[in-house]
Design a protein around this motif. Structure first.
Motif, PDB file in Angstrom:
ATOM      1  N   ASN A  56       0.599  -0.795  -0.105  1.00 53.95           N
ATOM      2  CA  ASN A  56      -0.198  -0.087   0.150  1.00 53.95           C
ATOM      3  C   ASN A  56       1.019   1.304   0.205  1.00 53.95           C
ATOM      4  N   THR A  57       0.657   2.292  -0.843  1.00 55.77           N
ATOM      5  CA  THR A  57       2.730   2.764  -0.930  1.00 55.77           C
ATOM      6  C   THR A  57       2.516   3.617  -2.197  1.00 55.77           C
ATOM      7  N   SER A  58       2.625   4.966  -2.226  1.00 58.15           N
ATOM      8  CA  SER A  58       2.722   5.841  -3.568  1.00 58.15           C
ATOM      9  C   SER A  58       3.680   6.806  -2.871  1.00 58.15           C
ATOM     10  N   PHE A  59       4.562   7.246  -4.132  1.00 59.43           N
ATOM     11  CA  PHE A  59       5.278   8.195  -3.657  1.00 59.43           C
ATOM     12  C   PHE A  59       4.648   9.880  -4.278  1.00 59.43           C
ATOM     13  N   ASP A  60       3.434  10.173  -4.626  1.00 56.04           N
ATOM     14  CA  ASP A  60       3.190  10.966  -4.935  1.00 56.04           C
ATOM     15  C   ASP A  60       1.544  11.453  -4.287  1.00 56.04           C
ATOM     16  N   PRO A  61       1.278  11.641  -3.138  1.00 55.11           N
ATOM     17  CA  PRO A  61       1.442  11.820  -2.133  1.00 55.11           C
ATOM     18  C   PRO A  61       2.480  10.737  -0.976  1.00 55.11           C
ATOM     19  N   VAL A  62       3.487  11.065  -0.819  1.00 53.95           N
ATOM     20  CA  VAL A  62       4.661  10.108   0.176  1.00 53.95           C
ATOM     21  C   VAL A  62       3.875   9.459   0.873  1.00 53.95           C
ATOM     22  N   SER A  63       3.428   7.740   0.914  1.00 54.89           N
ATOM     23  CA  SER A  63       2.853   8.055   2.325  1.00 54.89           C
ATOM     24  C   SER A  63       3.309   5.538   1.884  1.00 54.89           C
ATOM     25  N   ILE A  64       3.781   4.866   2.395  1.00 57.38           N
ATOM     26  CA  ILE A  64       4.821   3.402   2.686  1.00 57.38           C
ATOM     27  C   ILE A  64       4.231   3.171   3.421  1.00 57.38           C
ATOM     28  N   LYS A  65       3.545   1.902   2.741  1.00 54.59           N
ATOM     29  CA  LYS A  65       3.097   0.983   4.168  1.00 54.59           C
ATOM     30  C   LYS A  65       3.228  -0.880   3.233  1.00 54.59           C
ATOM     31  N   TRP A  66       3.667  -2.068   4.237  1.00 54.33           N
ATOM     32  CA  TRP A  66       3.782  -2.783   3.006  1.00 54.33           C
ATOM     33  C   TRP A  66       3.745  -3.561   4.764  1.00 54.33           C
ATOM     34  N   ALA A 456      22.269   5.050 -21.485  1.00 53.49           N
ATOM     35  CA  ALA A 456      21.920   6.157 -21.194  1.00 53.49           C
ATOM     36  C   ALA A 456      22.999   6.658 -19.894  1.00 53.49           C
ATOM     37  N   GLU A 457      23.590   7.718 -19.808  1.00 59.17           N
ATOM     38  CA  GLU A 457      23.685   8.337 -17.956  1.00 59.17           C
ATOM     39  C   GLU A 457      23.114   8.838 -17.394  1.00 59.17           C
ATOM     40  N   GLY A 458      22.844   8.955 -16.332  1.00 57.91           N
ATOM     41  CA  GLY A 458      21.818  10.282 -15.912  1.00 57.91           C
ATOM     42  C   GLY A 458      21.830  10.046 -14.601  1.00 57.91           C
ATOM     43  N   ASN A 459      20.633  10.125 -13.746  1.00 60.77           N
ATOM     44  CA  ASN A 459      20.615  10.196 -12.019  1.00 60.77           C
ATOM     45  C   ASN A 459      19.215   9.675 -11.766  1.00 60.77           C
ATOM     46  N   LEU A 460      19.973   8.272 -10.840  1.00 57.30           N
ATOM     47  CA  LEU A 460      19.341   7.295 -10.509  1.00 57.30           C
ATOM     48  C   LEU A 460      17.608   8.061  -9.542  1.00 57.30           C
ATOM     49  N   CYS A 461      16.860   6.963 -10.214  1.00 63.32           N
ATOM     50  CA  CYS A 461      15.896   7.262  -9.879  1.00 63.32           C
ATOM     51  C   CYS A 461      15.001   6.163  -9.326  1.00 63.32           C
ATOM     52  N   ILE A 462      14.132   5.826  -8.102  1.00 63.06           N
ATOM     53  CA  ILE A 462      13.682   4.220  -8.258  1.00 63.06           C
ATOM     54  C   ILE A 462      12.066   4.869  -8.260  1.00 63.06           C
ATOM     55  N   LEU A 463      11.552   3.884  -9.160  1.00 59.45           N
ATOM     56  CA  LEU A 463      10.239   4.289  -9.328  1.00 59.45           C
ATOM     57  C   LEU A 463       8.943   3.974  -8.559  1.00 59.45           C
ATOM     58  N   ASP A 464       9.349   2.538  -7.845  1.00 59.16           N
ATOM     59  CA  ASP A 464       7.669   1.743  -6.675  1.00 59.16           C
ATOM     60  C   ASP A 464       8.799   1.139  -5.848  1.00 59.16           C
ATOM     61  N   SER A 465       8.172   1.210  -4.783  1.00 59.01           N
ATOM     62  CA  SER A 465       8.405   1.157  -3.618  1.00 59.01           C
ATOM     63  C   SER A 465       8.345  -0.497  -3.171  1.00 59.01           C
ATOM     64  N   TRP A 466       9.816  -0.132  -2.808  1.00 62.79           N
ATOM     65  CA  TRP A 466      10.670  -1.867  -1.718  1.00 62.79           C
ATOM     66  C   TRP A 466      10.092  -2.091  -0.790  1.00 62.79           C
ATOM     67  N   PRO A 467      10.263  -3.081   0.100  1.00 68.14           N
ATOM     68  CA  PRO A 467       9.416  -3.458   1.365  1.00 68.14           C
ATOM     69  C   PRO A 467      10.269  -2.784   2.172  1.00 68.14           C
ATOM     70  N   ALA A 468      11.749  -2.879   1.896  1.00 65.04           N
ATOM     71  CA  ALA A 468      12.568  -2.166   3.206  1.00 65.04           C
ATOM     72  C   ALA A 468      12.712  -0.856   2.798  1.00 65.04           C
ATOM     73  N   GLN A 469      11.938  -0.370   2.239  1.00 67.21           N
ATOM     74  CA  GLN A 469      12.064   1.328   2.425  1.00 67.21           C
ATOM     75  C   GLN A 469      12.280   2.008   2.800  1.00 67.21           C
ATOM     76  N   ALA A 470      13.506   2.626   3.524  1.00 67.48           N
ATOM     77  CA  ALA A 470      12.919   3.843   4.524  1.00 67.48           C
ATOM     78  C   ALA A 470      11.159   4.644   4.323  1.00 67.48           C
ATOM     79  N   ARG A 471      10.156   4.245   6.179  1.00 67.20           N
ATOM     80  CA  ARG A 471       9.508   4.835   6.266  1.00 67.20           C
ATOM     81  C   ARG A 471       9.624   6.973   6.111  1.00 67.20           C
ATOM     82  N   THR A 472      10.254   7.378   6.438  1.00 65.20           N
ATOM     83  CA  THR A 472      10.611   8.751   7.427  1.00 65.20           C
ATOM     84  C   THR A 472      12.026   8.821   7.769  1.00 65.20           C
ATOM     85  N   ILE A 473      12.026  10.639   7.962  1.00 67.36           N
ATOM     86  CA  ILE A 473      13.259  10.540   8.624  1.00 67.36           C
ATOM     87  C   ILE A 473      12.589  10.878   9.887  1.00 67.36           C
TER      88      ILE A 473
END
Ligand code: ATP
Ligand code: MG
Length: 645
Positions: A56-66, A456-473
Motif C-alpha cells: 500500500n504505497t505511493s510516492f506522490d503523495p508519499v505514503s509507504i506501508k507494507w 544512457a547516463e543520468g540521475n538514478l531514481c527508483i520508480l516504485d516502493s520496495w518493502p525495506a524502504q525507509a518510511r521517514t526521517i
C-alpha cells in the motif's frame, strides 16, 4: 567503463539458488505483481498474524506501508523460531581486536538467554514499546544482545557508531529523544582503546533527556559510575529472569532509527519498520550471497552502519545462519588479519567495503597469499563504487579467481541491496552493480527529469516502493519528502549518478553532487578515480571539480600512493598522462596533489565535499564535519596544497 566481462561460473549457473531463468521469472513477477510476489516472500517469516494487505504505497503523495495488518516480532524471527532445530548451532563466532585476546562462540540458545536477560533489564529500567534507546557500543557480543532486546520488547534502537565524538553522540540522542543510553567502559579498535563511558559522561550535559545509562564491562578500565543514573549490565542481568516474552509488533511499527554516513551533509535519522525490512533483507541474504545452510557468513561492517544492521545482524539471523563478528580493523596487527580470520572460521561468504579492499591492496599481495582462503565461495562489496582495479585484485588475489563478486549498491534509506549481481545469474563486470534486485525498478533521468532509455547516463531514481524502504526521517517527515521525492515528483531520487550500458547493466558513477562538468562534458568521479587507481603505483584517488576560467570546471585530483612509493613531479606528470591515455584528453587532471590520506566518513567513504572546499581554497566553511573519521587528514591536505602541481 565497459571493460571486461566475467561470465557466470558454470557450477554456479547450475547450483546457485537463483539461475538466470529463475532471476528473470522472479524479477518479472516482483515488478508486475508485487502483491503476489511479496505475499509469498513474507512466508519466509513467522507471523503472529499473517498479513492480508501486502503493498500500500505511493510516492506522490508519499505514503509507504507494507504488510500493514501483519503482526510479528523480529527477535522471535531471528532467534526463537530457530531454537528447536538450531539451539546448539553457532549463531556468532566473535573475534576480538587482537588475536591473543579470548574469542567467543555464541550459540542460538545462548543468544536467546542473553537477549531475554537484556530485554528484562531494559524493562526494569523503564523502557517500553516505542521508546528510543541509543546504543553507543563497540563491536562486542553485547551490542547484538542490546539490539535484539530492543526488537524483542518493541523499543526502537538507534545505534551510534562507537567512534563518534561526545558532541555527535549528544546530537543523535537529542534528535530522537532517547532517555537511555547503552554503552561500554571502553571499546577496542586496532590496538587502541576508545573511552566510551567517558564520552557518554561528556555528552550527557548536552543531552538532558537521558536519565539512565547501562554500562557493559569490556576492557575493565577504571570509569566513574554516577549514582542513580549509571547501571552495570552484568549486575542488573544477574537479578532478572532468563526468559522474556516477545512483544507483538505491527509490521509497520518502527524497528530502528539509523543515521546516514554524512558524506554529503548533515546525517539523516532514517526510520525502518519491522515486517517489510526483515522480509526483504532475509531474501537478499539468501539469494545475493547464495547462503546455504551451514555456511559461515562474514559481513565485516560495523553495526553502526546499515550494512552492519542488515547483514551482520538481522538478515543472517533471520535465516538461521552462522556468522562471524569482528571487533577490530582490517590491518591490525597487520594486513593479513582479515584473511587469517577467514581461515580460522572457514568463512564461506565475505562482505566488505571498497575502502578496506583498496587499503589492503596498497599493503601488497604477500599478506594475502600467505593465507589459505580455501573456504571462500563468494566475495561481496558495498559502500562506494569499487574501482575495477580493486575489483580485479579482490577477484584474483583474494578469491584466487574462483569466487564470484557481488558489488551491491544500496543506501541506509533502502534497507537492503537494490542493484546487485546474483552469483548464479549475472555476468560480472568489474565496477558495475549490474542488475536490479527483486521489486526494484530503476530509472535514469536527466537534470530536467526527462527519462533516458537504453544506453544512457543520468540521475538514478527508483520508480516504485520496495518493502525495506525507509518510511521517514525521524521527527522530520517533511525533510524525508523533500530529500527523496521532490526533485523528480513521484519518484524516489537516490542522489547517485548512474550509467546503463548496452546490455542494460547499471554502473554507479558517484554522487550527483560530485559530477564534474569540464568544458560542457559531464564526468562521474568514479571514472576518473578508477583510471588513477588502475596505475600500478596508486592505491587510492579522489577527484573533484574546481572553478576554472576557461573550462568552467577544472579537474583536481588527490592521489594516495602504494606503500613505500615516493612522490615526485615526474610521477605527477606520468599520472596525468596516464589518465589522458585511459579516458581521453578531456579528463586530463589540471591539478594533482599527493595525499598521504583522504578525508573519509567514519564508515570509510571519501568526503569529496571537503576536498572540493580545499581545491577552492575555501577552508572557512567545510560544512558538517562531525562524521569525519580523522580531522587531522584535512589539516595535512590544507598544508600540503602548496605542493600541488
Ligand atoms: P549521506 O546520505 O549522509 O550523505 P551516505 O550517502 O554516504 O551519507 P550511506 O547510506 O551509508 O550514506 O551510503 C549510501 C551511498 O553509498 C549510496 O548513495 C552510494 O553513493 C554509495 N554506495 C553504496 N554502495 C555502493 C556501490 N556498491 N557502488 C557504488 N556506490 C555505492
Ligand atoms: Mg546518502
Amino acid at each position: 567503463m565497459s571493460g571486461k566481462t566475467y561470465p557466470v561460473f558454470e557450477t554456479w549457473a547450475q547450483n546457485a539458488h537463483i539461475s538466470k531463468q529463475k532471476y528473470e521469472d522472479m524479477y518479472a513477477q516482483s515488478v508486475n505483481n508485487p502483491d503476489a510476489f511479496w505475499a509469498e516472500q513474507a512466508k519466509r517469516l513467522d507471523w503472529i498474524k499473517e498479513p492480508t494487505i501486502i503493498k500500500n504505497t505511493s510516492f506522490d503523495p508519499v505514503s509507504i506501508k507494507w504488510f500493514e495488518d501483519g503482526v510479528l516480532n523480529v527477535a522471535h524471527n531471528c532467534i526463537d523460531r530457530h531454537l528447536e532445530k538450531r539451539g546448539d548451532q553457532v549463531a556468532f563466532y566473535w573475534e576480538p581486536d587482537h588475536p591473543d585476546q579470548p574469542a567467543q562462540v555464541i550459540t542460538y540458545n545462548q543468544l536467546h538467554e542473553r537477549v531475554c536477560r537484556f530485554a528484562n533489564v531494559l524493562k526494569e529500567l523503564g523502557v517500553k514499546k516505542g521508546d528510543r534507546v541509543t546504543l553507543y557500543l563497540p563491536m562486542i557480543p553485547e551490542i547484538t544482545y542490546a539490539m535484539l532486546a530492543c526488537a524483542r520488547i518493541g523499543a526502537v534502537h538507534s545505534v551510534v557508531f562507537a567512534g563518534f565524538s561526545p558532541e555527535a553522540l549528544a546530537g543523535r540522542i537529542n534528535d530522537c529523544d532517547s532517555t537511555i543510553v547503552i554503552t561500554a567502559d571502553e571499546g577496542r579498535r586496532g590496538g587502541k582503546t576508545i573511552p566510551l563511558k567517558k564520552n557518554v559522561d561528556d555528552a550527557l550535559p548536552h543531552a538532558l533527556g537521558v536519565d539512565k545509562v547501562l554500562v557493559v564491562e569490556h576492557t575493565g578500565a577504571n570509569i566513574t559510575m554516577k549514582g542513580g543514573r549509571d547501571v552495570w549490565w552484568h549486575e542488573a542481568a544477574a537479578g532478572v529472569d532468563e526468559f522474556c516474552e516477545i512483544e507483538p509488533m505491527n509490521a509497520e511499527d518502527p524497528l530502528f532509527i539509523l543515521y546516514t554516513s554524512g558524506s554529503t551533509g548533515k546525517p539523516k535519522g532514517v526510520v525502518h519498520t519491522a515486517g517489510g525490512y526483515l522480509t526483504y533483507i532475509s531474501l537478499a541474504h539468501e539469494t545475493v550471497f547464495n547462503y546455504e545452510d551451514g555456511d559461515v557468513f562474514w559481513c565485516g561492517a560495523d553495526l553502526g552502519w546499515i550494512t552492519g544492521h542488515s547483514f551482520t545482524l538481522y538478515a543472517p539471523l533471520s535465516n538461521g545462519a552462522i556468522s562471524v563478528m569482528y571487533e577490530g580493523v582490517p590491518n591490525y596487527p597487520d594486513a593479513s588479519r582479515f584473511w587469517q580470520i577467514i581461515d580460522k572460521y572457514k568463512v564461506n561468504q565475505f562482505y566488505t567495503a571498497p575502502t578496506a579492499i583498496r587499503a589492503l591492496m596498497g599493503a601488497g599481495d604477500d599478506f594475502v597469499t600467505k593465507t589459505s582462503r580455501k573456504s571462500l565461495k563468494l566475495l561481496g562489496t558495498a559502500g562506494e563504487p569499487i574501482n575495477p582495479e580493486a575489483w580485479e585484485w579482490y577477484f584474483h588475489v583474494v578469491g584466487d579467481g574462483r569466487c564470484p563478486i557481488v558489488d551491491t549498491w544500496w543506501q541506509t534509506e533502502t534497507g537492503g541491496c537494490m542493484i546487485t549481481p546474483f552469483p548464479g545469474a549475472t555476468d560480472m563486470k568489474p565496477g558495475a552493480a549490474t542488475t536490479p534486485f527483486f521489486g526494484v525498478k530503476p530509472q535514469l533521468v536527466d537534470n530536467d527529469g526527462n527519462v533516458l532509455d537504453g544506453e544512457a547516463e543520468g540521475n538514478l531514481c527508483i520508480l516504485d516502493s520496495w518493502p525495506a524502504q525507509a518510511r521517514t526521517i525521524y521527527g522530520d517527515h517533511q525533510r524525508f519528502v523533500e530529500t527523496y521525492f521532490t526533485t523528480y515528483k513521484g519518484k524516489y531520487f537516490t542522489s547517485d549518478g548512474c550509467k546503463r550500458d548496452a546490455d542494460g547493466d547499471y554502473w554507479i558513477t558517484g554522487r550527483v553532487d560530485d559530477v564534474l562538468n569540464v568544458s560542457g562534458h559531464r564526468m562521474g568521479t568514479a571514472e576518473v578515480e578508477s583510471a588513477l587507481v588502475s596505475h600500478d603505483l596508486v592505491s587510492e584517488a579522489a577527484v573533484v571539480g574546481y572553478p576554472h576560467d576557461v573550462k568552467g570546471q577544472g579537474i583536481y585530483v588527490y592521489v594516495t600512493l602504494m606503500a613505500g612509493v615516493k612522490q615526485s613531479d615526474d610521477l605527477a606528470k606520468d599520472l596525468r598522462q596516464w589518465v589522458r591515455k585511459e579516458i581521453g584528453p578531456i579528463a586530463t587532471p589540471d591539478l594533482l596533489q599527493f595525499a598521504p590520506d583522504l578525508p573519509k566518513t567514519r564508515s570509510g567513504k571519501i568526503m569529496r565535499r571537503i576536498l572540493r572546499k580545499i581545491a577552492e581554497d575555501d577552508f572557512s566553511n567545510l560544512g558538517d564535519i562531525s562524521t569525519l573519521a580523522d580531522p587531522s587528514v584535512v589539516d595535512t591536505l590544507i598544508n600540503d596544497r602548496q605542493n600541488r602541481s
